[in-house]
Design a protein around this motif. Sequence first.
Motif, PDB file in Angstrom:
ATOM      1  N   LEU A   6      36.300  50.252  29.980  1.00 35.80           N
ATOM      2  CA  LEU A   6      35.483  50.692  31.103  1.00 35.80           C
ATOM      3  C   LEU A   6      34.519  49.586  31.537  1.00 35.80           C
ATOM      4  CD1 LEU A   6      34.637  52.928  33.052  1.00 35.80           C
ATOM      5  CD2 LEU A   6      33.075  53.769  31.286  1.00 35.80           C
ATOM      6  N   ALA A   7      33.929  48.890  30.580  1.00 38.60           N
ATOM      7  CA  ALA A   7      33.007  47.799  30.893  1.00 38.60           C
ATOM      8  C   ALA A   7      33.731  46.666  31.619  1.00 38.60           C
ATOM      9  CB  ALA A   7      32.348  47.276  29.615  1.00 38.60           C
ATOM     10  N   ILE A   8      34.907  46.308  31.149  1.00 36.87           N
ATOM     11  CA  ILE A   8      35.679  45.236  31.796  1.00 36.87           C
ATOM     12  C   ILE A   8      36.014  45.614  33.228  1.00 36.87           C
ATOM     13  CG2 ILE A   8      37.909  44.040  31.795  1.00 36.87           C
ATOM     14  CD1 ILE A   8      37.692  44.083  28.695  1.00 36.87           C
ATOM     15  N   ILE A   9      36.430  46.853  33.439  1.00 34.46           N
ATOM     16  CA  ILE A   9      36.747  47.322  34.787  1.00 34.46           C
ATOM     17  C   ILE A   9      35.503  47.279  35.662  1.00 34.46           C
ATOM     18  CG2 ILE A   9      37.417  49.347  36.153  1.00 34.46           C
ATOM     19  CD1 ILE A   9      39.220  50.108  33.667  1.00 34.46           C
ATOM     20  N   GLY A  10      34.382  47.793  35.143  1.00 35.47           N
ATOM     21  CA  GLY A  10      33.138  47.790  35.901  1.00 35.47           C
ATOM     22  C   GLY A  10      32.686  46.387  36.265  1.00 35.47           C
ATOM     23  N   ILE A  11      32.762  45.468  35.322  1.00 32.87           N
ATOM     24  CA  ILE A  11      32.367  44.084  35.591  1.00 32.87           C
ATOM     25  C   ILE A  11      33.306  43.451  36.603  1.00 32.87           C
ATOM     26  CG2 ILE A  11      32.143  41.782  34.575  1.00 32.87           C
ATOM     27  CD1 ILE A  11      31.170  43.305  31.988  1.00 32.87           C
ATOM     28  N   ASP A  12      34.602  43.699  36.471  1.00 38.26           N
ATOM     29  CA  ASP A  12      35.578  43.171  37.421  1.00 38.26           C
ATOM     30  C   ASP A  12      35.272  43.659  38.837  1.00 38.26           C
ATOM     31  OD1 ASP A  12      38.111  41.765  38.042  1.00 38.26           O
ATOM     32  OD2 ASP A  12      38.837  43.792  38.484  1.00 38.26           O
ATOM     33  N   LEU A  13      34.998  44.947  38.992  1.00 40.75           N
ATOM     34  CA  LEU A  13      34.680  45.500  40.303  1.00 40.75           C
ATOM     35  C   LEU A  13      33.358  44.942  40.836  1.00 40.75           C
ATOM     36  CD1 LEU A  13      35.724  49.218  39.725  1.00 40.75           C
ATOM     37  CD2 LEU A  13      36.955  47.486  41.064  1.00 40.75           C
ATOM     38  N   LEU A  14      32.373  44.780  39.951  1.00 45.31           N
ATOM     39  CA  LEU A  14      31.082  44.231  40.345  1.00 45.31           C
ATOM     40  C   LEU A  14      31.227  42.794  40.862  1.00 45.31           C
ATOM     41  CD1 LEU A  14      28.037  45.034  40.306  1.00 45.31           C
ATOM     42  CD2 LEU A  14      27.913  43.891  38.079  1.00 45.31           C
ATOM     43  N   VAL A  15      31.990  41.976  40.148  1.00 47.88           N
ATOM     44  CA  VAL A  15      32.215  40.590  40.565  1.00 47.88           C
ATOM     45  C   VAL A  15      32.961  40.559  41.897  1.00 47.88           C
ATOM     46  CG1 VAL A  15      33.440  38.445  40.012  1.00 47.88           C
ATOM     47  CG2 VAL A  15      32.121  39.623  38.241  1.00 47.88           C
ATOM     48  N   ARG A  16      33.948  41.418  42.024  1.00 55.88           N
ATOM     49  CA  ARG A  16      34.719  41.474  43.269  1.00 55.88           C
ATOM     50  C   ARG A  16      33.827  41.853  44.453  1.00 55.88           C
ATOM     51  NH1 ARG A  16      40.681  42.935  43.748  1.00 55.88           N
ATOM     52  NH2 ARG A  16      40.959  43.112  45.975  1.00 55.88           N
ATOM     53  N   GLU A  17      32.880  42.770  44.233  1.00 61.62           N
ATOM     54  CA  GLU A  17      32.004  43.246  45.306  1.00 61.62           C
ATOM     55  C   GLU A  17      30.864  42.277  45.611  1.00 61.62           C
ATOM     56  OE1 GLU A  17      30.490  45.797  48.245  1.00 61.62           O
ATOM     57  OE2 GLU A  17      32.420  45.847  47.229  1.00 61.62           O
ATOM     58  N   LEU A  18      30.196  41.778  44.559  1.00 59.08           N
ATOM     59  CA  LEU A  18      28.987  40.982  44.749  1.00 59.08           C
ATOM     60  C   LEU A  18      29.196  39.476  44.670  1.00 59.08           C
ATOM     61  CD1 LEU A  18      26.473  43.018  42.540  1.00 59.08           C
ATOM     62  CD2 LEU A  18      26.887  43.218  45.005  1.00 59.08           C
TER      63      LEU A  18
ATOM     64  N   GLU B 198      27.868  35.014  40.944  1.00 57.77           N
ATOM     65  CA  GLU B 198      26.448  34.780  40.647  1.00 57.77           C
ATOM     66  C   GLU B 198      25.620  36.055  40.744  1.00 57.77           C
ATOM     67  OE1 GLU B 198      24.700  31.467  42.674  1.00 57.77           O
ATOM     68  OE2 GLU B 198      26.444  30.194  42.287  1.00 57.77           O
ATOM     69  N   ALA B 199      25.834  36.844  41.777  1.00 54.77           N
ATOM     70  CA  ALA B 199      25.061  38.082  41.932  1.00 54.77           C
ATOM     71  C   ALA B 199      25.399  39.076  40.829  1.00 54.77           C
ATOM     72  CB  ALA B 199      25.317  38.708  43.307  1.00 54.77           C
ATOM     73  N   ALA B 200      26.679  39.167  40.465  1.00 55.90           N
ATOM     74  CA  ALA B 200      27.081  40.065  39.381  1.00 55.90           C
ATOM     75  C   ALA B 200      26.460  39.613  38.065  1.00 55.90           C
ATOM     76  CB  ALA B 200      28.603  40.112  39.265  1.00 55.90           C
ATOM     77  N   GLN B 201      26.462  38.318  37.818  1.00 53.64           N
ATOM     78  CA  GLN B 201      25.868  37.797  36.588  1.00 53.64           C
ATOM     79  C   GLN B 201      24.373  38.095  36.543  1.00 53.64           C
ATOM     80  OE1 GLN B 201      26.506  33.607  35.972  1.00 53.64           O
ATOM     81  NE2 GLN B 201      26.189  33.800  33.781  1.00 53.64           N
ATOM     82  N   SER B 202      23.688  37.958  37.653  1.00 57.99           N
ATOM     83  CA  SER B 202      22.264  38.263  37.722  1.00 57.99           C
ATOM     84  C   SER B 202      22.015  39.741  37.425  1.00 57.99           C
ATOM     85  CB  SER B 202      21.717  37.907  39.103  1.00 57.99           C
ATOM     86  OG  SER B 202      20.386  38.297  39.228  1.00 57.99           O
ATOM     87  N   PHE B 203      22.841  40.611  37.994  1.00 59.85           N
ATOM     88  CA  PHE B 203      22.719  42.049  37.760  1.00 59.85           C
ATOM     89  C   PHE B 203      22.914  42.367  36.276  1.00 59.85           C
ATOM     90  CE2 PHE B 203      24.544  46.291  37.363  1.00 59.85           C
ATOM     91  CZ  PHE B 203      23.628  47.049  38.072  1.00 59.85           C
ATOM     92  N   ILE B 204      23.945  41.790  35.665  1.00 55.77           N
ATOM     93  CA  ILE B 204      24.242  42.042  34.253  1.00 55.77           C
ATOM     94  C   ILE B 204      23.102  41.527  33.368  1.00 55.77           C
ATOM     95  CG2 ILE B 204      25.807  41.445  32.354  1.00 55.77           C
ATOM     96  CD1 ILE B 204      28.059  41.459  34.576  1.00 55.77           C
ATOM     97  N   GLU B 205      22.531  40.375  33.721  1.00 58.28           N
ATOM     98  CA  GLU B 205      21.396  39.849  32.956  1.00 58.28           C
ATOM     99  C   GLU B 205      20.212  40.819  33.002  1.00 58.28           C
ATOM    100  OE1 GLU B 205      20.686  35.965  34.578  1.00 58.28           O
ATOM    101  OE2 GLU B 205      22.415  35.102  33.556  1.00 58.28           O
ATOM    102  N   GLN B 206      19.982  41.460  34.151  1.00 59.90           N
ATOM    103  CA  GLN B 206      18.905  42.444  34.259  1.00 59.90           C
ATOM    104  C   GLN B 206      19.146  43.625  33.322  1.00 59.90           C
ATOM    105  OE1 GLN B 206      17.993  43.598  38.332  1.00 59.90           O
ATOM    106  NE2 GLN B 206      18.689  41.597  39.033  1.00 59.90           N
TER     107      GLN B 206
END
Length: 70
Positions: A29-41, A44-52
Amino acid sequence: MTTVSIDADIKAKWQDGHSSYSPGTTEELAIIGIDLLVRELGTEAAQSFIEQVFEKHLADHKSATDSGLV
């Protein structure tokens, strides 16, 4: 550590197509969520979100540790 079982059917749609996912574990589930987040944002933006998210959980853990809950 707690064992979590996931029963999900995820359908993601974009202008240029779609994807379907059926995660069975939190890791999947995490891999899917991260994949979708990177695809959308974007990366760099996805990495910033994950760091938060990590910062929040580190702060929560530190707070629990300092109060003797962990």
